[in-house]
Design an enzyme around this catalytic site. Structure first.
Site, PDB file in Angstrom:
ATOM      1  N   LYS A 166       0.806  -1.222   0.000  1.00 10.18           N
ATOM      2  CA  LYS A 166       0.000   0.000   0.000  1.00 10.18           C
ATOM      3  C   LYS A 166       0.847   1.284   0.000  1.00 10.18           C
ATOM      4  CE  LYS A 166      -4.014  -2.188   2.092  1.00 10.18           C
ATOM      5  NZ  LYS A 166      -5.000  -2.093   3.184  1.00 10.18           N
ATOM      6  N   TYR A 186     -12.343  -2.366  -4.076  1.00 12.16           N
ATOM      7  CA  TYR A 186     -12.853  -2.460  -2.702  1.00 12.16           C
ATOM      8  C   TYR A 186     -14.385  -2.417  -2.649  1.00 12.16           C
ATOM      9  CZ  TYR A 186      -8.306  -2.164  -0.339  1.00 12.16           C
ATOM     10  OH  TYR A 186      -7.046  -2.430   0.163  1.00 12.16           O
ATOM     11  N   ASN A 215      -2.264  -0.285   6.943  1.00 10.12           N
ATOM     12  CA  ASN A 215      -1.787  -1.583   7.415  1.00 10.12           C
ATOM     13  C   ASN A 215      -0.833  -2.261   6.429  1.00 10.12           C
ATOM     14  OD1 ASN A 215      -3.709  -2.204   5.543  1.00 10.12           O
ATOM     15  ND2 ASN A 215      -4.976  -3.474   6.874  1.00 10.12           N
ATOM     16  N   HIS A 259      -2.349  -5.471   1.404  1.00  9.55           N
ATOM     17  CA  HIS A 259      -3.634  -6.158   1.256  1.00  9.55           C
ATOM     18  C   HIS A 259      -3.346  -7.531   0.663  1.00  9.55           C
ATOM     19  CE1 HIS A 259      -7.730  -7.051  -0.092  1.00  9.55           C
ATOM     20  NE2 HIS A 259      -7.139  -7.516  -1.180  1.00  9.55           N
ATOM     21  N   GLU A 289      -9.297  -9.398  -8.099  1.00  8.70           N
ATOM     22  CA  GLU A 289      -8.277  -8.381  -7.850  1.00  8.70           C
ATOM     23  C   GLU A 289      -7.167  -8.433  -8.904  1.00  8.70           C
ATOM     24  OE1 GLU A 289      -9.469  -8.488  -3.136  1.00  8.70           O
ATOM     25  OE2 GLU A 289      -7.491  -9.241  -3.704  1.00  8.70           O
TER      26      GLU A 289
HETATM   27  P1  CMP Z   1      -7.509  -4.523   3.467  1.00  7.70           P
HETATM   28  O1  CMP Z   1      -7.082  -5.902   3.859  1.00  7.70           O
HETATM   29  O2  CMP Z   1      -6.886  -3.927   2.259  1.00  7.70           O
HETATM   30  O3  CMP Z   1      -9.101  -4.512   3.293  1.00  7.70           O
HETATM   31  C1  CMP Z   1      -9.859  -3.346   3.460  1.00  7.70           C
HETATM   32  C2  CMP Z   1      -9.069  -2.212   4.036  1.00  7.70           C
HETATM   33  O4  CMP Z   1      -9.849  -1.211   4.650  1.00  7.70           O
HETATM   34  C3  CMP Z   1      -8.197  -2.735   5.179  1.00  7.70           C
HETATM   35  O5  CMP Z   1      -7.179  -3.541   4.703  1.00  7.70           O
HETATM   36  C4  CMP Z   1      -7.789  -1.427   5.837  1.00  7.70           C
HETATM   37  O6  CMP Z   1      -6.799  -0.728   5.112  1.00  7.70           O
HETATM   38  C5  CMP Z   1      -9.104  -0.661   5.732  1.00  7.70           C
HETATM   39  N1  CMP Z   1      -9.937  -0.822   6.923  1.00  7.70           N
HETATM   40  C6  CMP Z   1     -10.531  -1.929   7.390  1.00  7.70           C
HETATM   41  N2  CMP Z   1     -11.263  -1.684   8.491  1.00  7.70           N
HETATM   42  C7  CMP Z   1     -11.116  -0.361   8.719  1.00  7.70           C
HETATM   43  C8  CMP Z   1     -11.625   0.515   9.696  1.00  7.70           C
HETATM   44  N3  CMP Z   1     -12.434   0.092  10.679  1.00  7.70           N
HETATM   45  N4  CMP Z   1     -11.281   1.810   9.615  1.00  7.70           N
HETATM   46  C9  CMP Z   1     -10.471   2.249   8.631  1.00  7.70           C
HETATM   47  N5  CMP Z   1      -9.951   1.456   7.667  1.00  7.70           N
HETATM   48  C10 CMP Z   1     -10.272   0.176   7.707  1.00  7.70           C
END
Ligand code: CMP
Length: 134
Positions: free
Chosen positions: A9, A49, A112, A115, A126
């Site tokens: 990311k 998404y 985070n 993904h 994807e």
């Molecule tokens: P990802 O695994 O890419 O899937 C969806 C993404 O949304 C997740 O990782 C985070 O980057 C984001 N995400 C998921 N839950 C939350 C949340 N409660 N608040 C903000 N971002 C979120």
């Protein structure tokens, strides 16, 4: 051989962590089939998404994921989907186990670091979005 998809990311690319993350994938014996750095536009990001469309964090997620270049990797390994999710760790870095990518490189629930596809249909979707123009 099972295929999956990993995305590094924007903040991890910005912080120059992509080399370490890719090295970890190679050390864990994932084969890299395709890899590219690119930037999502809003339309592609919303499609990628779409499962989170109704979530309160959706708009923030789209702004974040379009904020800079990401790296998409098509990976192959026996049992790739499950093994990659284990290596990546919990969505929230605060809950991720030591040794996982998100423990090491994640900074918040949103930022985070990576993904990883959660199923074969997600991986297929994807990969199609990310590599469609190639
Ligand atoms: P990802 O695994 O890419 O899937 C969806 C993404 O949304 C997740 O990782 C985070 O980057 C984001 N995400 C998921 N839950 C939350 C949340 N409660 N608040 C903000 N971002 C979120």
């Amino acid at each position: 051989m099972e295929k999956t998809f990993l995305m590094i990311k924007p903040e991890a690319v910005r912080e120059r962590k992509q080399g370490e993350i890719i090295d970890l994938l190679l050390k864990n014996r994932f084969d890299i089939v395709r890899m590219k750095q690119f930037s999502f536009n809003r339309t592609q990001a919303s499609d990628f998404y779409s499962i989170h469309k109704e979530k309160p964090f959706f708009e923030g997620l789209i702004v974040y994921i379009t904020s800079g270049p990401v790296i998409g990797l098509e990976l192959e390994k026996e049992g790739a989907i499950k093994l990659l999710r284990q290596l990546v760790g919990a969505t929230d870095p605060a809950e991720a186990r030591p040794g996982t990518v998100r423990y090491m490189y994640g900074t918040s629930l949103q930022m985070n670091a990576v993904h990883a596809s959660d199923s074969a249909p997600s991986a297929e979707k994807e990969l199609a979005i990310v590599f469609s123009e190639d």
